[in-house]
Every structure is written in structure tokens, then in C-alpha cells.
Design an enzyme around this catalytic site. Structure first.
Site, PDB file in Angstrom:
ATOM      1  N   GLY A   4       0.793  -1.233   0.000  1.00 29.79           N
ATOM      2  CA  GLY A   4       0.000   0.000   0.000  1.00 29.79           C
ATOM      3  C   GLY A   4       0.819   1.274   0.000  1.00 29.79           C
ATOM      4  O   GLY A   4       0.343   2.323   0.434  1.00 29.79           O
TER       5      GLY A   4
ATOM      6  N   ASN B 233      -5.214   2.407 -12.823  1.00 29.09           N
ATOM      7  CA  ASN B 233      -4.233   1.476 -12.261  1.00 29.09           C
ATOM      8  C   ASN B 233      -2.838   2.054 -12.446  1.00 29.09           C
ATOM      9  O   ASN B 233      -2.588   2.849 -13.362  1.00 29.09           O
ATOM     10  CB  ASN B 233      -4.316   0.120 -12.981  1.00 29.09           C
ATOM     11  CG  ASN B 233      -3.388  -0.911 -12.365  1.00 29.09           C
ATOM     12  OD1 ASN B 233      -3.230  -0.983 -11.141  1.00 29.09           O
ATOM     13  ND2 ASN B 233      -2.745  -1.718 -13.207  1.00 29.09           N
TER      14      ASN B 233
ATOM     15  N   MET C 100      -4.247  -7.325  -6.812  1.00 24.65           N
ATOM     16  CA  MET C 100      -3.799  -8.457  -7.621  1.00 24.65           C
ATOM     17  C   MET C 100      -4.968  -9.318  -8.099  1.00 24.65           C
ATOM     18  O   MET C 100      -4.961 -10.542  -7.933  1.00 24.65           O
ATOM     19  CB  MET C 100      -2.805  -9.309  -6.810  1.00 24.65           C
ATOM     20  CG  MET C 100      -1.569  -8.543  -6.372  1.00 24.65           C
ATOM     21  SD  MET C 100      -0.669  -7.836  -7.759  1.00 24.65           S
ATOM     22  CE  MET C 100       0.121  -9.312  -8.368  1.00 24.65           C
TER      23      MET C 100
ATOM     24  N   HIS D 160       1.107   0.701 -12.986  1.00 26.72           N
ATOM     25  CA  HIS D 160       1.862  -0.510 -13.346  1.00 26.72           C
ATOM     26  C   HIS D 160       3.358  -0.181 -13.382  1.00 26.72           C
ATOM     27  O   HIS D 160       3.747   0.857 -13.937  1.00 26.72           O
ATOM     28  CB  HIS D 160       1.402  -1.028 -14.717  1.00 26.72           C
ATOM     29  CG  HIS D 160       2.121  -2.273 -15.118  1.00 26.72           C
ATOM     30  ND1 HIS D 160       1.860  -3.499 -14.537  1.00 26.72           N
ATOM     31  CD2 HIS D 160       3.122  -2.486 -16.004  1.00 26.72           C
ATOM     32  CE1 HIS D 160       2.662  -4.403 -15.062  1.00 26.72           C
ATOM     33  NE2 HIS D 160       3.442  -3.825 -15.955  1.00 26.72           N
TER      34      HIS D 160
ATOM     35  N   LEU E  97     -10.333  -7.507 -13.045  1.00 24.67           N
ATOM     36  CA  LEU E  97     -11.738  -7.120 -12.904  1.00 24.67           C
ATOM     37  C   LEU E  97     -12.480  -7.467 -14.185  1.00 24.67           C
ATOM     38  O   LEU E  97     -11.928  -7.352 -15.282  1.00 24.67           O
ATOM     39  CB  LEU E  97     -11.827  -5.622 -12.631  1.00 24.67           C
ATOM     40  CG  LEU E  97     -11.228  -5.184 -11.284  1.00 24.67           C
ATOM     41  CD1 LEU E  97     -11.067  -3.677 -11.231  1.00 24.67           C
ATOM     42  CD2 LEU E  97     -12.092  -5.680 -10.127  1.00 24.67           C
TER      43      LEU E  97
ATOM     44  N   ASN F 196       1.583   2.996  -2.594  1.00 24.60           N
ATOM     45  CA  ASN F 196       0.870   3.923  -3.487  1.00 24.60           C
ATOM     46  C   ASN F 196      -0.376   4.481  -2.809  1.00 24.60           C
ATOM     47  O   ASN F 196      -0.701   5.656  -2.977  1.00 24.60           O
ATOM     48  CB  ASN F 196       0.517   3.243  -4.813  1.00 24.60           C
ATOM     49  CG  ASN F 196       1.696   3.220  -5.758  1.00 24.60           C
ATOM     50  OD1 ASN F 196       2.030   4.233  -6.362  1.00 24.60           O
ATOM     51  ND2 ASN F 196       2.370   2.081  -5.855  1.00 24.60           N
TER      52      ASN F 196
HETATM   53  C1  GRF Z   1       3.281  -1.098  -7.466  1.00 20.44           C
HETATM   54  O1  GRF Z   1       4.610  -1.175  -7.860  1.00 20.44           O
HETATM   55  C2  GRF Z   1       2.366  -1.038  -8.640  1.00 20.44           C
HETATM   56  O2  GRF Z   1       2.967  -0.571  -9.786  1.00 20.44           O
HETATM   57  C3  GRF Z   1       1.944  -2.459  -8.854  1.00 20.44           C
HETATM   58  O3  GRF Z   1       1.939  -3.053  -7.595  1.00 20.44           O
HETATM   59  C4  GRF Z   1       2.831  -2.361  -6.745  1.00 20.44           C
HETATM   60  C5  GRF Z   1       2.071  -2.059  -5.494  1.00 20.44           C
HETATM   61  O4  GRF Z   1       2.902  -1.534  -4.506  1.00 20.44           O
HETATM   62  N1  GRF Z   1       0.673  -2.526  -9.531  1.00 20.44           N
HETATM   63  P1  GRF Z   1       2.252  -0.887  -3.212  1.00 20.44           P
HETATM   64  O5  GRF Z   1       1.355  -1.930  -2.589  1.00 20.44           O
HETATM   65  O6  GRF Z   1       1.514   0.336  -3.635  1.00 20.44           O
HETATM   66  O7  GRF Z   1       3.425  -0.568  -2.320  1.00 20.44           O
END
Ligand code: GRF
Length: 204
Positions: free
Chosen positions: A12, A107, A90, A109, A93, A14
Site C-alpha cells: 500500500g 491502475n 492483484m 503498473h 476485474l 501507493n
Molecule cells: C506497485 O509497484 C504497482 O505498480 C503495482 O503493484 C505495486 C504495489 O505496490 N501494480 P504498493 O502496494 O503500492 O506498495
């Protein structure tokens, strides 16, 4: 003020960047709901510590994907959510969920799409020997990281990088780019031209 739900499965970081940069005075959007499908996801702790309604909604034992998504939609509607940010969520959808939030699911990535979709993107980049990688913010469709691209940030891939060092460099730019994009998105700056999508006010 747009109300955002963040869906996560892991650390988490992000989510944390979105909370820190959006849940501030005069913001056009706020993280109003956090949902994780994994009990041990640190995202759950981050949401709770920020005082945001936060729910663990496991997908096991919910029947098929669409039943699970029906539950998610109900929860999001209860919290009057305007749009959705996936942040390390993960699970793919289906149209059932996406039809409830058309062009309103984003999203992040950890690669410069369309290169290296799917899991382990930094490892894929290292194996391919690319010299630049980065992150992509895109609208979500039913495919794997294949929805319309909104914004990207690049980082160098260094000779001595391993997955951890490259992932950390990419995450650093994710934490800056994702909140910027969400802010513009919340301000209604999304524009389409020739089937491509642009955010007015953002450039690489
Ligand atoms: C991120 O690197 C994102 O690009 C990918 O999953 C990771 C999630 O990291 N989809 P976090 O849980 O936000 O630390």
C-alpha cells in the site's frame, strides 16, 4: 470533491502516497474508502491509521468473480464512490465491475506499457536488458494492463540493478505520478482524441 476508493492487496505504498497528497485542504478528491482482498495487506493498516473507512473483503468463498465484484460494487455505492484507483490490487476485474465505473477505474503498473504487462514487471525489464523503465498510469479494461495509457514516468535501468533496486526506483516515481494523475482526473481533465486518452495539464 470526488470520492475515491483504493483497492489494494499488499504493502500500500501507493495508497499512502495518494492519501498524503490528496487528503489535504482544497484537494479536488479524497481517498474515502480502502478495500483489500488480502488479510495481511499493510494497506489495511495504512487506511485505518489515516482514519479512512477500510475493509478487508476476501475473495475466497465468494463464488465466481462476478459475485465478488457485486459485493465490491455494493460497498462502493454505499460510500458514494465516484472513481476507483487500483494500487497493487492483484485481481483482474470483469466487465461487471468495469461497467459500474466506466472509464473511472485507474491502475498503476511498474513498467512502461505496453512493454512488460502482468506480474514481475521489473524482473521482465531486467531480463530484457532495457535501459529505461518506469511506471504507467492507465485506465483499466478487462485485459492485463492493457487499458488506455494516461501518463508515464521513466527511470534508468542501471547495470548493477537487481529487482529490489529497480523496483524501489520505479516506486519512487509512482508515488509522485499517481497522485498528480488522480488530481487531474478528479478535475475532469480527461480528454479523448482519435481513440487515445490525454490529461490536460500533464506532460511527461
Ligand atoms: C506497485 O509497484 C504497482 O505498480 C503495482 O503493484 C505495486 C504495489 O505496490 N501494480 P504498493 O502496494 O503500492 O506498495
Amino acid at each position: 470533491m470526488k470520492r475515491i476508493a483504493v483497492l489494494a492487496s499488499g504493502n500500500g505504498s501507493n495508497l499512502q502516497a495518494l492519501i498524503d497528497q490528496l487528503n489535504v485542504p482544497n484537494s479536488p478528491a479524497e481517498i474515502s474508502l480502502v478495500v483489500a482482498n488480502v488479510a495481511s495487506a499493510h494497506a489495511l493498516t495504512r487506511g485505518r491509521e489515516a482514519g479512512i473507512p477500510t475493509f478487508f473483503v476476501p475473495h475466497e468463498g465468494r463464488g465466481d468473480r462476478q459475485n465478488y465484484e457485486k459485493l465490491l460494487i455494493q460497498l462502493l455505492q454505499e460510500y458514494a464512490i465516484d472513481f476507483v484507483c487500483l494500487a497493487g490490487f492483484m485481481r483482474l476485474l470483469t466487465h461487471r465491475f468495469l461497467d459500474a465505473y466506466p472509464l473511472r477505474v485507474l491502475n498503476v503498473h511498474p513498467a512502461l506499457l505496453p512493454s512488460f504487462p502482468g506480474t514481475h514487471a521489473p524482473l521482465q525489464a531486467l531480463k530484457a536488458g532495457v535501459k529505461l523503465s518506469g511506471c504507467t498510469i492507465h485506465l483499466v479494461n478487462e485485459g492485463v494492463d492493457s487499458g488506455p495509457i494516461l501518463a508515464q514516468a521513466a527511470v534508468p535501468v542501471l547495470e548493477n540493478d537487481d529487482v529490489d533496486s529497480l523496483s524501489a526506483r520505479i516506486q519512487n516515481v509512482e508515488h509522485q505520478l499517481y497522485p498528480q494523475v488522480v488530481r487531474l482526473f478528479a478535475e475532469g481533465r480527461l480528454r479523448t482524441k482519435d481513440n487515445l486518452f490525454f490529461l490536460d495539464g500533464w506532460s511527461p
